[in-house]
Design a protein around this motif. Sequence first.
Motif, PDB file in Angstrom:
ATOM      1  N   HIS A   1      18.084  13.571 -11.489  1.00  0.00           N
ATOM      2  CA  HIS A   1      17.163  13.837 -10.662  1.00  0.00           C
ATOM      3  C   HIS A   1      16.998  15.285 -10.374  1.00  0.00           C
ATOM      4  CE1 HIS A   1      14.113  13.637  -7.111  1.00  0.00           C
ATOM      5  NE2 HIS A   1      13.566  13.697  -8.244  1.00  0.00           N
TER       6      HIS A   1
ATOM      7  N   LYS B   1      14.175  18.530  -8.687  1.00  0.00           N
ATOM      8  CA  LYS B   1      12.929  18.527  -7.898  1.00  0.00           C
ATOM      9  C   LYS B   1      12.994  19.911  -7.476  1.00  0.00           C
ATOM     10  CE  LYS B   1       9.892  16.147  -4.951  1.00  0.00           C
ATOM     11  NZ  LYS B   1       9.839  14.838  -4.092  1.00  0.00           N
TER      12      LYS B   1
ATOM     13  N   GLU C   1       9.245  18.245 -11.050  1.00  0.00           N
ATOM     14  CA  GLU C   1      10.045  17.109 -10.957  1.00  0.00           C
ATOM     15  C   GLU C   1      10.464  16.484 -12.118  1.00  0.00           C
ATOM     16  OE1 GLU C   1      10.834  13.006  -7.928  1.00  0.00           O
ATOM     17  OE2 GLU C   1       8.801  14.100  -8.057  1.00  0.00           O
TER      18      GLU C   1
END
Length: 503
Positions: free
Chosen positions: A270, A272, A277
Amino acid sequence: MSRLFYILFLSYAVATSILDAQIDAINEIAFKKGYSQQDLNQIIYQYGVPTVAQLTQLQAAEVINKLQNSSKEVNLKKDDSNEYKTVIYDEKPILADVLEVGMSKYFYLVDGNRILGTIVEINDDICNIKTKEGILNIPMNDILEETIDLVKTDDTRYKGPLIKEDQESLLVRSKYGDVIILKKEVHSMQRYHGGKLSPQIESRKTFEQGEDALVAVFFDPNAFVLEPNTFYLSAMSIGYGLTDRFMMTTQFGSSLSNDLNLHPKLRLMHQKTSTKETALSIGIGIHRNYKIRKSLSKFSHKIYKTENGDDFNKEMTLNKINIEGEPSCGNNESSCIDLDNFYDMEENNFYWESYIVYSSKRKNPTGRGKVGYSVGLKTSNISQHIKNSYEYITNDGDTLTLNGDNVPWHYRFYATFEYDLQKRLKFVASMYADNTNRALPFEDAISDYLGDIGSPFSFDALGGDPATVDFDFGFTYSVNENFRVGLHFQQPYIDIHWEFFEF
């Protein structure tokens, strides 16, 4: 008796927490009357509480009445008595005390202007603020101070100048240090511009982010997961966000039919930023008692019928045969085949599926919402459930055989797309290559879901035309922060998504 009801009502009003509508009314009236933060606080302090949100309904009603029927005069306690005296405060606005390079937010000016930008340089008391329209040179004494007074969902309170704000968080400076606060964790918040209360109602999400975050498009999951402690309900499954990178769902229709199942999703990667994102996730699904009818329904266009071992016609597939309970049978069930008569049709199997998916979304270059896509690959062991043949001997002595020797291994490649059209409206689309996919008419899909065909709350109809490569598109509308409905042009046609935040 009426007096008793009045006393009970009064007691309830005194003990009941303030309504959201009362908070909005107090803030709006105070703003229109020109009350400063200090003005409003002095009124609230008379009730023994520090903030508007801690008033009762009855106290809030009294405050509203005072604000509506008074000039901009407020009552202050004397230092040496319990009496109140009337004082009129100086109307000069409070100028920004904290201005520094890197501050990024809305800046409110003494002449009523409001600009969105980032301070890139300060020279000789002039702030150079970079905006979409260019760099503006604004004197420091023209910028009003913006302070935040907020209470989080865990009852923590922060108060201080706002340093930076984006679509998901606030950076507030307190006398003890800078604090980053996620908007989703804010229970209530008040803004003060130049010392005066702003009437605007804060929301946890803005159109920069869209009204809600998708975790799937139609049948296809993306790489994003539910927020922690969030309960989720769709037309086919329920789920829960366990952590910020792990969620779990179950298909309740199958579970109610004695096929307990779990579908966990784990986010592996992940990244962001304020504008983009990305995520990579894997997921699996396991069913302990997967019905053979559901397996046959996935490959009904690959399973063909023979009679007495002759006339091998691979075009006479299960999705084209008249089967009892299917729309193709109509009202003439005597000429239709009952699948329950075939050997091993009651057999159930352990089922698994797995997938990997990559997702990306970013701020729309137009400035309106976000745009995103996902690409994924899914497979399962459905083909291992289906035997090479299923036989049935009729009353006439004929042998009917369903042949499954032509069933391949299951795969599904898919790509999805989402685009914020408005704050509450999204355009969504999907393109896929799936060797189990068949197109069902709308009325058959609804009958299938409701259980008129096969099991309820699932899709296991045998009919439909095969469409290995296909696409779908539609729209989803957020009725509120929690509930979304969707309409598209392929099975299942209608979609719902209901989340209970901080469940």
